[in-house]
Scaffold this motif. Structure first.
Motif, PDB file in Angstrom:
ATOM      1  N   LEU A 521       0.817  -1.164  -0.057  1.00  0.00           N
ATOM      2  CA  LEU A 521       0.007  -0.064  -0.090  1.00  0.00           C
ATOM      3  C   LEU A 521       0.805   1.307   0.004  1.00  0.00           C
ATOM      4  N   THR A 522       1.987   1.268   0.616  1.00  0.00           N
ATOM      5  CA  THR A 522       2.904   2.515   0.913  1.00  0.00           C
ATOM      6  C   THR A 522       3.423   2.465  -0.517  1.00  0.00           C
ATOM      7  N   ALA A 523       3.822   1.653  -1.209  1.00  0.00           N
ATOM      8  CA  ALA A 523       4.767   1.765  -2.463  1.00  0.00           C
ATOM      9  C   ALA A 523       3.657   2.505  -3.418  1.00  0.00           C
ATOM     10  N   GLU A 524       2.500   1.858  -3.557  1.00  0.00           N
ATOM     11  CA  GLU A 524       1.297   2.253  -4.255  1.00  0.00           C
ATOM     12  C   GLU A 524       1.050   3.658  -4.253  1.00  0.00           C
ATOM     13  N   TRP A 525       0.945   4.055  -3.059  1.00  0.00           N
ATOM     14  CA  TRP A 525       0.372   5.571  -2.632  1.00  0.00           C
ATOM     15  C   TRP A 525       1.495   6.364  -2.793  1.00  0.00           C
ATOM     16  N   LEU A 526       2.931   6.158  -2.871  1.00  0.00           N
ATOM     17  CA  LEU A 526       3.938   6.805  -3.223  1.00  0.00           C
ATOM     18  C   LEU A 526       3.944   6.949  -4.888  1.00  0.00           C
ATOM     19  N   ARG A 527       3.952   5.684  -5.361  1.00  0.00           N
ATOM     20  CA  ARG A 527       3.786   6.052  -6.970  1.00  0.00           C
ATOM     21  C   ARG A 527       2.781   7.114  -7.301  1.00  0.00           C
ATOM     22  N   ARG A 528       1.544   6.863  -6.962  1.00  0.00           N
ATOM     23  CA  ARG A 528       0.341   7.634  -7.348  1.00  0.00           C
ATOM     24  C   ARG A 528       0.549   9.409  -6.890  1.00  0.00           C
ATOM     25  N   ALA A 529       1.330   9.371  -5.823  1.00  0.00           N
ATOM     26  CA  ALA A 529       1.362  11.067  -5.511  1.00  0.00           C
ATOM     27  C   ALA A 529       2.512  11.466  -6.238  1.00  0.00           C
ATOM     28  N   LEU A 530       3.527  10.851  -6.699  1.00  0.00           N
ATOM     29  CA  LEU A 530       4.787  11.471  -7.234  1.00  0.00           C
ATOM     30  C   LEU A 530       4.283  12.178  -8.435  1.00  0.00           C
ATOM     31  N   PRO A 531       4.864  13.139  -8.959  1.00  0.00           N
ATOM     32  CA  PRO A 531       4.587  13.837 -10.040  1.00  0.00           C
ATOM     33  C   PRO A 531       4.853  13.146 -11.428  1.00  0.00           C
ATOM     34  N   GLU A 532       4.338  13.485 -12.807  1.00  0.00           N
ATOM     35  CA  GLU A 532       4.636  12.733 -13.633  1.00  0.00           C
ATOM     36  C   GLU A 532       5.089  13.786 -14.725  1.00  0.00           C
ATOM     37  N   PRO A 533       6.427  13.832 -15.028  1.00  0.00           N
ATOM     38  CA  PRO A 533       7.425  12.969 -14.972  1.00  0.00           C
ATOM     39  C   PRO A 533       8.206  13.058 -13.556  1.00  0.00           C
ATOM     40  N   THR A 534       8.862  12.506 -12.970  1.00  0.00           N
ATOM     41  CA  THR A 534       9.896  12.984 -11.841  1.00  0.00           C
ATOM     42  C   THR A 534      11.006  13.519 -12.331  1.00  0.00           C
ATOM     43  N   ASP A 535      11.883  14.214 -11.541  1.00  0.00           N
ATOM     44  CA  ASP A 535      13.034  14.875 -11.760  1.00  0.00           C
ATOM     45  C   ASP A 535      14.304  13.731 -11.518  1.00  0.00           C
TER      46      ASP A 535
END
Length: 746
Positions: A521-535
């Motif tokens: 759950l933590t990994a999935e939450w972080l993935r969705r919360a990260l901007p697209e694309p990342t730096d």
């Protein structure tokens, strides 16, 4: 409960005077049965009191056909012994126990009539059939002898344990002793000697039955163990579950293999298995495998017999304080007592094992195992006892982790064994960050090495690819790893550690951001919360280059040949190419293990090992447990199971190869034979010690496998390896590939 008094089948009239009160009881203790005055002690029957009218006549009978037993009017038909037995849930069965004319004068032999042990005797041309258990301590009368004094017409069957005597035909004791042995009807027929025994047609559930049913209800599909004198009642309950198709029992040769097999099953599936032993040495033999499960967080339920409660304390045969012995290894350890809430104890044992991913232990004193279960008792199960543990971390922790990931240029993800089953979410996070995924050795195989972001194993059993990735990183995101000293995770790097176990967070040293929560759950939450694309920098091109360099190095090492056996680099390169991608592989401890970690490239295989404990001998018993899982767990059905070990490791539990043969297990074992405890020799040299006592005298392991009824193949050159392994994998029974290995080229 005392046996009820059985009256003659013909009703007996009883004349009563007006106003006379008569008490009836089936206690079997009064002098004037069926009547007694109720003054006796210990009966579970309640006296029946009735008052007669003037000149009344009552008939007593246990025909059970009248409206008011035990009274009847005598109008029923005669009831024979066979019908009485049927009403009591008994049937008489005749068993052939010897051939005609086979017995010699004054001979005694042990025979079996169904489940009844019988001492068959022959004296004065007459045949006797006695219960084989001496009433003293259960000594085997069938192993005794018939002794007659000179000039004495009386001969006696003597117990081989303590010398108690019984008449070889009647079972009576000499003198006034009231400890005779039951006898059975015996007939000599034209085709042999037959003995009749009464067998119950109705099984009275025991507390062991209810507890075994509860164990199965919690999802335990396999028990690995050894049946013995102090666990027979419990073993019979497991037998009934197996006959009902609800449980599989794997009979091993050493209890240590039973606990390692249960550990292998649990590590593969995340679900509990059970192991069974007797008291004393059987129980202590379990401990190593239980410690392996405990430190690697694998759920196991240990079931140990115990001596009779009456003799606990003074130091009876095989008596040990099992509660104290198991206290350090078991998160839950209880003795099953006469008045315990038996089903609830099994419920709690299963729950502790599953929820805490730990060892639970139950001790079964001998006499408690066969106690009748209460009529109203029901088995337990997990319904309403397990909550959903999929919880997100605290909001502040998530926000801090997200911010650090946004700032990182070269993040690297490291996964441990705790991330098992959550790799889909972790991998999607890595793909969004273009970040390498490194694994601990225990997590090897949780991402295939041919994945574009796979960086291999980190640490002592790892690759230079993983070390390079970590060294170049500016943030480590660690999922489900415990930071042992073998793992090699640098404490000098900024670290986000995510785990569902609060004690694991920062266990060995502080980390910048400990995050308590469910990993997927933590990994999935972080993935969705990260901007697209990342730096973050796309590290895939660099990762591809590092793999090219390492594979060139492996190829160079594979070419080395001193003429003293196969080198490890070429051996594991061949295995990488021929082992099925969905196989389960149990690896042992030693140089073979380090080489496996470095050289074997996973393409989806599941790897099992003795991680924190690092116990030599783990691989083959664990493969037995893994094979058991492939028979029942949907996600593993039909998968090939292999194990890899050195000669030292296999030698510890090589007798279990016969276990695999007996149970028809489709296992393939790859054995590196260098006639040495090579890892210990290496450590002695590294510590500037002389190499001492590490040489081994080995059998021909391939020939041994063949002699056990399996397939054994010996490989002396690398050119023979691929064909040998493929042949072993195609064999649908236990197979062993013995590889003559160079102890130096690891």
């Amino acid at each position: 409960m005392p046996k009820p008094f059985i009256a003659d089948t013909k009703p007996k009239p009883v004349d009563l005077k007006a106003g006379e009160t008569v008490w009836w009881c089936a206690c079997g203790r009064s002098k004037n049965q069926p009547f007694c005055d109720g003054s006796h002690k210990g009966t579970e029957f309640k006296p029946l009191k009735f008052t007669a009218g003037q000149d009344d006549r009552y008939f007593f009978c246990q025909c059970k056909r009248t409206a008011k037993p035990p009274l009847c009017d005598g109008s029923h038909k005669k009831i024979g012994q066979e019908e009485l037995d049927e009403q009591a849930g008994l049937k008489t069965v005749w068993y052939k126990v010897a051939e005609p004319g086979e017995l010699r004068e004054r001979e005694v032999r042990a025979v079996q009539a169904g489940s009844q042990g019988v001492a068959l005797t022959y004296i004065d041309s007459k045949i006797g059939a006695l219960d084989s258990a001496c009433p003293h301590q259960g000594g085997p009368l069938g192993e005794g002898s018939i002794e007659c004094n000179d000039g004495d017409q009386d001969c006696w069957l003597r117990c081989p344990w303590h010398g108690w005597d019984f008449h070889p035909l009647t079972g009576k004791s000499p003198g006034a002793h009231d400890d005779s042995v039951p006898t059975f009807p015996v007939e000599e027929r034209t085709d042999g000697i037959y003995v009749a025994v009464q067998e119950s047609t109705v099984h009275q559930p025991t507390i062991s039955d209810r507890m075994a049913e509860t164990l199965v209800n919690w999802g335990v599909s396999h028990v690995f163990g050894m049946v013995g004198h102090s666990n027979l009642g419990l073993a019979d309950a497991l037998r009934l579950q197996e006959e009902a198709g609800r449980l599989a029992y794997i009979a091993i040769r050493h209890e240590g293999a039973a606990s390692f097999a249960a550990s292998g099953y649990a590590k593969l599936t995340g679900k509990p298995a059970a192991c069974l032993s007797i008291a004393g040495p059987g129980a202590t033999n379990l401990l190593t495998g239980l410690w392996d499960a405990k430190v690697d967080r694998a759920p196991i339920i240990a079931l140990t017999g115990q001596v009779n409660s009456q003799v606990l304390g003074p130091g009876a045969f095989q008596e040990l304080d099992l509660a104290s012995a198991f206290a350090p290894v078991a998160s839950f350890s209880q003795t099953v007592l006469r008045d315990s809430n038996h089903v609830e104890l099994m419920n709690l044992a299963c729950k502790h094992a599953i929820v805490e991913r730990n060892v639970a232990h139950l001790i079964f004193p001998d006499e408690v195992q066969t106690l009748a279960a209460a009529d109203e008792s029901q088995p337990g199960g997990p319904e309403g006892r397990l909550g959903d543990r999929a919880m997100l971390p605290a909001t502040a922790s998530l926000a801090a982790a997200l911010q650090r990931l946004k700032e990182a240029q070269r993040p690297v993800i490291i996964v441990g064994y705790g991330a098992l089953g959550r790799m889909g979410q972790v991998t999607r996070l890595a793909e969004k960050l273009s970040a390498p995924i490194l694994t601990t050795f225990k997590a090897k195989g949780q991402i295939a090495d041919d994945h574009p972001l796979a960086g291999g194993v980190l640490g002592r059993s790892g690759t230079p690819v993983a070390s390079w990735c970590m060294n170049q990183s500016d943030l480590l995101v660690v999922f489900g790893a415990s930071f042992s000293n073998h793992t090699g995770i640098s404490a000098k790097k900024p670290i986000i550690q995510v785990d569902f176990d609060a004690l694991t967070l920062g266990k060995f040293h502080p980390v910048e951001l400990p995050v308590l929560g469910e990993i997927g759950l933590t990994a999935e939450w972080l993935r969705r919360a990260l901007p697209e694309p990342t730096d973050a920098v796309d590290q895939r091109p660099e990762l591809t280059e590092r793999w090219r360099i390492w594979r060139e190095e492996k190829a160079a090492r594979s070419a080395r040949d001193r003429g003293k056996g196969v080198n490890s680099a070429s051996l594991f390169a061949q295995l990488s190419s021929v082992v099925p991608a969905d196989a389960v592989i149990a690896v042992d401890v030693g140089n073979n293990t380090y080489s496996f970690g470095r050289y074997f490239e996973c393409r989806g295989q599941r790897i099992l090992m003795s991680g924190y404990l690092g116990s030599i001998g783990f691989a083959f018993p664990a493969a037995i447990g893994a094979w058991a899982a492939t028979q029942v767990q949907p996600e593993y059905l039909g998968r090939k199971v292999l194990s890899v070990s050195g000669d030292g490791g296999f030698g510890q539990y090589m007798a279990e190869f016969t276990t695999a043969v007996r149970h028809g297990m489709d296992l393939t074992h790859v054995l590196l034979n260098n006639d040495e405890l090579g890892k210990i020799s290496k450590e002695q040299r590294a510590g500037h010690w002389p190499v001492w006592q590490t040489g081994l005298s080995n059998p021909d392991f391939a020939a041994y496998a063949n002699s056990c009824g399996g397939l054994g193949i010996r490989v002396e050159t690398i050119d023979e390896l691929a064909e040998a392994v493929q042949r072993a994998l195609a064999h649908d029974a236990p197979a062993l590939v013995e590889v003559v290995a160079d102890v130096e080229l690891i």
